[in-house]
Design an enzyme around this catalytic site. Sequence first.
Site, PDB file in Angstrom:
ATOM      1  N   ASP A 177      43.999  34.215  49.469  1.00  0.00           N
ATOM      2  CA  ASP A 177      43.510  32.809  50.127  1.00  0.00           C
ATOM      3  C   ASP A 177      43.957  32.896  51.456  1.00  0.00           C
ATOM      4  O   ASP A 177      43.145  32.498  52.590  1.00  0.00           O
ATOM      5  CB  ASP A 177      43.561  31.736  49.305  1.00  0.00           C
ATOM      6  CG  ASP A 177      43.363  32.128  47.806  1.00  0.00           C
ATOM      7  OD1 ASP A 177      42.220  32.555  47.451  1.00  0.00           O
ATOM      8  OD2 ASP A 177      44.125  32.085  46.910  1.00  0.00           O
ATOM      9  N   HIS A 222      44.254  28.853  43.057  1.00  0.00           N
ATOM     10  CA  HIS A 222      43.488  29.841  43.626  1.00  0.00           C
ATOM     11  C   HIS A 222      42.173  29.765  42.790  1.00  0.00           C
ATOM     12  O   HIS A 222      41.922  30.458  41.856  1.00  0.00           O
ATOM     13  CB  HIS A 222      44.273  31.251  42.989  1.00  0.00           C
ATOM     14  CG  HIS A 222      43.387  32.420  43.371  1.00  0.00           C
ATOM     15  ND1 HIS A 222      43.056  32.804  44.458  1.00  0.00           N
ATOM     16  CD2 HIS A 222      42.616  33.230  42.547  1.00  0.00           C
ATOM     17  CE1 HIS A 222      42.190  33.857  44.395  1.00  0.00           C
ATOM     18  NE2 HIS A 222      41.990  34.232  43.201  1.00  0.00           N
TER      19      HIS A 222
HETATM   20  P1  NAD Z   1      40.852  45.450  35.889  1.00  0.00           P
HETATM   21  O1  NAD Z   1      39.716  45.071  34.786  1.00  0.00           O
HETATM   22  O2  NAD Z   1      40.173  46.545  36.823  1.00  0.00           O
HETATM   23  O3  NAD Z   1      41.965  45.929  35.257  1.00  0.00           O
HETATM   24  C1  NAD Z   1      42.806  45.097  34.541  1.00  0.00           C
HETATM   25  C2  NAD Z   1      43.619  45.888  33.868  1.00  0.00           C
HETATM   26  O4  NAD Z   1      44.395  45.033  32.810  1.00  0.00           O
HETATM   27  C3  NAD Z   1      42.531  46.959  32.571  1.00  0.00           C
HETATM   28  O5  NAD Z   1      43.131  48.095  32.855  1.00  0.00           O
HETATM   29  C4  NAD Z   1      43.269  46.381  31.284  1.00  0.00           C
HETATM   30  O6  NAD Z   1      43.296  47.318  30.306  1.00  0.00           O
HETATM   31  C5  NAD Z   1      44.673  45.724  31.686  1.00  0.00           C
HETATM   32  N1  NAD Z   1      45.024  44.735  30.722  1.00  0.00           N
HETATM   33  C6  NAD Z   1      44.133  43.722  30.089  1.00  0.00           C
HETATM   34  N2  NAD Z   1      45.122  42.987  29.323  1.00  0.00           N
HETATM   35  C7  NAD Z   1      46.354  43.446  29.309  1.00  0.00           C
HETATM   36  C8  NAD Z   1      47.552  43.216  29.052  1.00  0.00           C
HETATM   37  N3  NAD Z   1      47.919  42.134  27.953  1.00  0.00           N
HETATM   38  N4  NAD Z   1      48.575  44.001  29.222  1.00  0.00           N
HETATM   39  C9  NAD Z   1      48.517  44.897  29.912  1.00  0.00           C
HETATM   40  N5  NAD Z   1      47.267  45.339  30.648  1.00  0.00           N
HETATM   41  C10 NAD Z   1      46.366  44.507  30.313  1.00  0.00           C
HETATM   42  O7  NAD Z   1      40.835  44.212  36.682  1.00  0.00           O
HETATM   43  P2  NAD Z   1      41.312  44.171  38.113  1.00  0.00           P
HETATM   44  O8  NAD Z   1      40.402  44.032  39.278  1.00  0.00           O
HETATM   45  O9  NAD Z   1      42.376  45.093  38.462  1.00  0.00           O
HETATM   46  O10 NAD Z   1      41.789  42.455  38.193  1.00  0.00           O
HETATM   47  C11 NAD Z   1      42.980  42.135  37.461  1.00  0.00           C
HETATM   48  C12 NAD Z   1      43.022  40.601  37.379  1.00  0.00           C
HETATM   49  O11 NAD Z   1      43.397  40.165  38.639  1.00  0.00           O
HETATM   50  C13 NAD Z   1      42.005  39.689  37.043  1.00  0.00           C
HETATM   51  O12 NAD Z   1      42.178  38.715  36.250  1.00  0.00           O
HETATM   52  C14 NAD Z   1      41.277  39.445  38.391  1.00  0.00           C
HETATM   53  O13 NAD Z   1      40.451  38.250  38.243  1.00  0.00           O
HETATM   54  C15 NAD Z   1      42.386  39.084  39.071  1.00  0.00           C
HETATM   55  N6  NAD Z   1      42.356  38.935  40.450  1.00  0.00           N
HETATM   56  C16 NAD Z   1      43.252  37.910  41.114  1.00  0.00           C
HETATM   57  C17 NAD Z   1      43.240  37.659  42.347  1.00  0.00           C
HETATM   58  C18 NAD Z   1      43.935  36.711  43.118  1.00  0.00           C
HETATM   59  O14 NAD Z   1      43.954  36.530  44.438  1.00  0.00           O
HETATM   60  N7  NAD Z   1      44.846  35.783  42.341  1.00  0.00           N
HETATM   61  C19 NAD Z   1      42.592  38.418  43.397  1.00  0.00           C
HETATM   62  C20 NAD Z   1      41.646  39.280  42.787  1.00  0.00           C
HETATM   63  C21 NAD Z   1      41.694  39.635  41.365  1.00  0.00           C
HETATM   64  C1  LMR Z   2      39.307  36.756  44.270  1.00  0.00           C
HETATM   65  O1  LMR Z   2      39.728  35.615  44.850  1.00  0.00           O
HETATM   66  O2  LMR Z   2      38.833  37.679  44.787  1.00  0.00           O
HETATM   67  C2  LMR Z   2      39.758  36.884  42.767  1.00  0.00           C
HETATM   68  O3  LMR Z   2      40.313  35.900  42.297  1.00  0.00           O
HETATM   69  C3  LMR Z   2      38.414  37.321  42.065  1.00  0.00           C
HETATM   70  C4  LMR Z   2      37.733  36.043  41.384  1.00  0.00           C
HETATM   71  O4  LMR Z   2      37.479  35.700  40.417  1.00  0.00           O
HETATM   72  O5  LMR Z   2      37.162  35.114  42.300  1.00  0.00           O
END
Ligand code: NAD
Ligand code: LMR
Length: 328
Positions: free
Chosen positions: A162, A190
């Site tokens: 962000d 977030h």
């Molecule tokens: P993705 O689905 O591509 O990958 C997530 C992985 O986590 C999968 O491979 C899944 O098998 C694994 N997983 C699920 N539960 C698990 C557990 N208990 N232990 C270990 N591994 C586990 O998702 P992604 O695009 O890589 O996103 C991951 C997370 O990050 C999501 O929650 C997404 O919303 C979040 N995210 C946060 C931000 C932020 O700014 N904070 C930004 C983007 C995404």
């Molecule tokens: C983002 O900010 O890109 C991620 O947290 C994805 C979402 O679920 O908003």
Amino acid sequence: MRKKPVRVAVTGAAGQIGYALLFRIASGEMLGKDQPVILQLLEVPADGPQKALKGVMMELDDCAFPLLAGMQAHSDPAAAFRDADYALLVGSRPRGPGMERAELLAVNGAIFIAQGRALDAVASRDVKVLVVGNPANTNAYIAMKSAPGLPRKNFTAMLRLDHNRAVSQIAAKTGKAVADIEKLVVWGNHSPTMYADYRFATVHGESVARMIDDQEWNANVFLPTVGKRGAAIIEARGLSSAASAANAAIDHMRDWALGSNGKWVTMGVPSDGQYGIPGDTLFGFPVTCENGTYKIVEGLEIDAFSQERIRITLAELQGEQDGVKHLL
Ligand code: NAD
Ligand code: LMR
């Protein structure tokens, strides 16, 4: 002389953020070009993700990174977090099109209780934990509450994406270079309620707020653009942000570990009551980092508009925390 390797645990290692993150950690972008790392990778036990993780590890091998001193694949958090110096908790269920973040709470709460307990049991007492998986602030809160044997300050949530998004929007609006924008902060959760605040921001000492001088743009363009950027990317890509999220995770951990050189950065950290945010709330604050620790920037003036924005994002976070109380 070569430095001793440090242990970096990454969960969700076969996911899309994992794929954008691991190669950069192994190449030294997170902890420095002289710091060897051992990657301790966690995925769910199912065959598909474990097989995909093996493939990612084959690719890591094929990079022949000089700093990659070892790697392990795990399906048990107690093995993945053993002696971990850093833990990046990425694995959780991402939000799909049209899905509200609050819906994720129930699904992901259980994951972060188990992982908090495992960190408490086996990680280094100095482990630096970054929660990326959404809802990131509340997941970090759950992990922190599930690890009473670790200092609270070790648990952080990612608001750096962000922060970086806000910096980019300000650079575009003012025509100034991204690298010259300082003292920006994103308060709170977030989520779309976050409050990106450029009142203190400067470019070479000159006030950004004075340069822009347009409260209508702030309230009706800037804040919604930054706040809804995650959803806009999901809408455009059909998948949530990955490369920019991994980049923000690298920025967050690098600054925490190696210092922010006096610059303000945004981290989600447990409050000690600063700015009226109740203790323990994992809240986006402006911080500076030095010698492996962060410090909240205190004493900033909060005007009426900002107070209201902070109240809204705090109320949302408190609602999320209340929603998981029964799990803790
Ligand atoms: P993705 O689905 O591509 O990958 C997530 C992985 O986590 C999968 O491979 C899944 O098998 C694994 N997983 C699920 N539960 C698990 C557990 N208990 N232990 C270990 N591994 C586990 O998702 P992604 O695009 O890589 O996103 C991951 C997370 O990050 C999501 O929650 C997404 O919303 C979040 N995210 C946060 C931000 C932020 O700014 N904070 C930004 C983007 C995404
Ligand atoms: C983002 O900010 O890109 C991620 O947290 C994805 C979402 O679920 O908003």
